[in-house]
Scaffold this motif. Structure first.
Motif, PDB file in Angstrom:
ATOM      1  N   HIS A   1       1.780   1.989  -3.564  1.00  0.00           N
ATOM      2  CA  HIS A   1       0.651   2.587  -4.290  1.00  0.00           C
ATOM      3  C   HIS A   1       0.487   4.054  -3.893  1.00  0.00           C
ATOM      4  O   HIS A   1       0.242   4.916  -4.747  1.00  0.00           O
ATOM      5  CB  HIS A   1      -0.645   1.822  -4.004  1.00  0.00           C
TER       6      HIS A   1
ATOM      7  N   THR B   1      -4.611  -1.644   1.838  1.00  0.00           N
ATOM      8  CA  THR B   1      -3.674  -2.308   2.753  1.00  0.00           C
ATOM      9  C   THR B   1      -2.878  -1.337   3.616  1.00  0.00           C
ATOM     10  O   THR B   1      -2.039  -1.768   4.403  1.00  0.00           O
ATOM     11  CB  THR B   1      -2.669  -3.184   1.964  1.00  0.00           C
ATOM     12  N   TYR B   2      -3.130  -0.034   3.462  1.00  0.00           N
ATOM     13  CA  TYR B   2      -2.322   0.956   4.175  1.00  0.00           C
ATOM     14  C   TYR B   2      -3.212   2.135   4.527  1.00  0.00           C
ATOM     15  O   TYR B   2      -3.933   2.652   3.681  1.00  0.00           O
ATOM     16  CB  TYR B   2      -1.164   1.397   3.276  1.00  0.00           C
TER      17      TYR B   2
ATOM     18  N   GLY C   1       0.808  -1.218   0.000  1.00  0.00           N
ATOM     19  CA  GLY C   1       0.000   0.000   0.000  1.00  0.00           C
ATOM     20  C   GLY C   1       0.839   1.265   0.000  1.00  0.00           C
ATOM     21  O   GLY C   1       0.453   2.274  -0.605  1.00  0.00           O
TER      22      GLY C   1
ATOM     23  N   GLY D   1      -3.920   1.725  -2.658  1.00  0.00           N
ATOM     24  CA  GLY D   1      -3.113   1.838  -1.446  1.00  0.00           C
ATOM     25  C   GLY D   1      -3.944   1.731  -0.189  1.00  0.00           C
ATOM     26  O   GLY D   1      -3.515   1.121   0.800  1.00  0.00           O
ATOM     27  N   GLU D   2      -5.132   2.314  -0.222  1.00  0.00           N
ATOM     28  CA  GLU D   2      -6.004   2.300   0.956  1.00  0.00           C
ATOM     29  C   GLU D   2      -6.453   0.898   1.344  1.00  0.00           C
ATOM     30  O   GLU D   2      -6.881   0.681   2.472  1.00  0.00           O
ATOM     31  CB  GLU D   2      -7.232   3.184   0.719  1.00  0.00           C
TER      32      GLU D   2
END
Length: 149
Positions: free
Chosen positions: A72, A98-99, A69, A95-96
């Motif tokens: 990304h 996993t992060y 993430g 990205g959101e």
């Protein structure tokens, strides 16, 4: 003798399965470490304003591990700086998954703001402020969007 061969065959088969699983796990770990190393390289390039190099390195990081993430998010920052708003939004949304980071939410708000999607931008800014109440510039963005309604 027949049962001995059967047990030997079973032991070999189990050993092959264990070896295959171990190799798969090592391969995945190698890709994740490579992705992280490439992420660090990309971040350094971004810090030195080499956006073309940073974009390439972030893309390589994502190719090695699509669940990274942070990579990304980094790619979305670079794409945003290059005014590639639809692609930046796509990356920030990946990205959101996993992060989570308040600055990532701010970026999502800024991307949506640039795209004229004000209500979605407002929601992203509010979420960023909820994650980190010290983000004073975000409150200014919220006030600006509320006035334009």
């Amino acid at each position: 003798a027949r049962s001995h061969h059967g047990r030997l065959g079973l032991r070999i088969a189990v050993s092959v399965v264990i070896l295959a699983v171990t190799c798969g796990l090592l391969w995945q770990q190698t890709r994740e470490l490579g992705s992280e190393r490439m992420y660090q390289t990309a971040s350094d390039l971004e810090d030195h304003t080499n956006m073309a190099g940073a974009e390439d390195a972030f893309r390589r990081s994502v190719r090695l591990n699509d669940l990274n993430g942070r990579a990304h998010f980094g790619l979305s920052r670079v794409l945003y700086s290059r005014s590639s708003f639809p692609q930046a939004l796509e990356e920030v949304l990946k990205g959101e998954q996993t992060y989570t980071d308040s600055h990532q939410e701010v970026l999502r708000g800024r991307i949506l703001d640039q795209m004229g999607r004000n209500s979605e931008a407002l929601a992203a800014y509010r979420h960023a402020l909820w994650l980190d109440p010290t983000l004073t510039s975000v409150q200014e963005d919220i006030d600006r969007l509320n006035k334009s309604r």
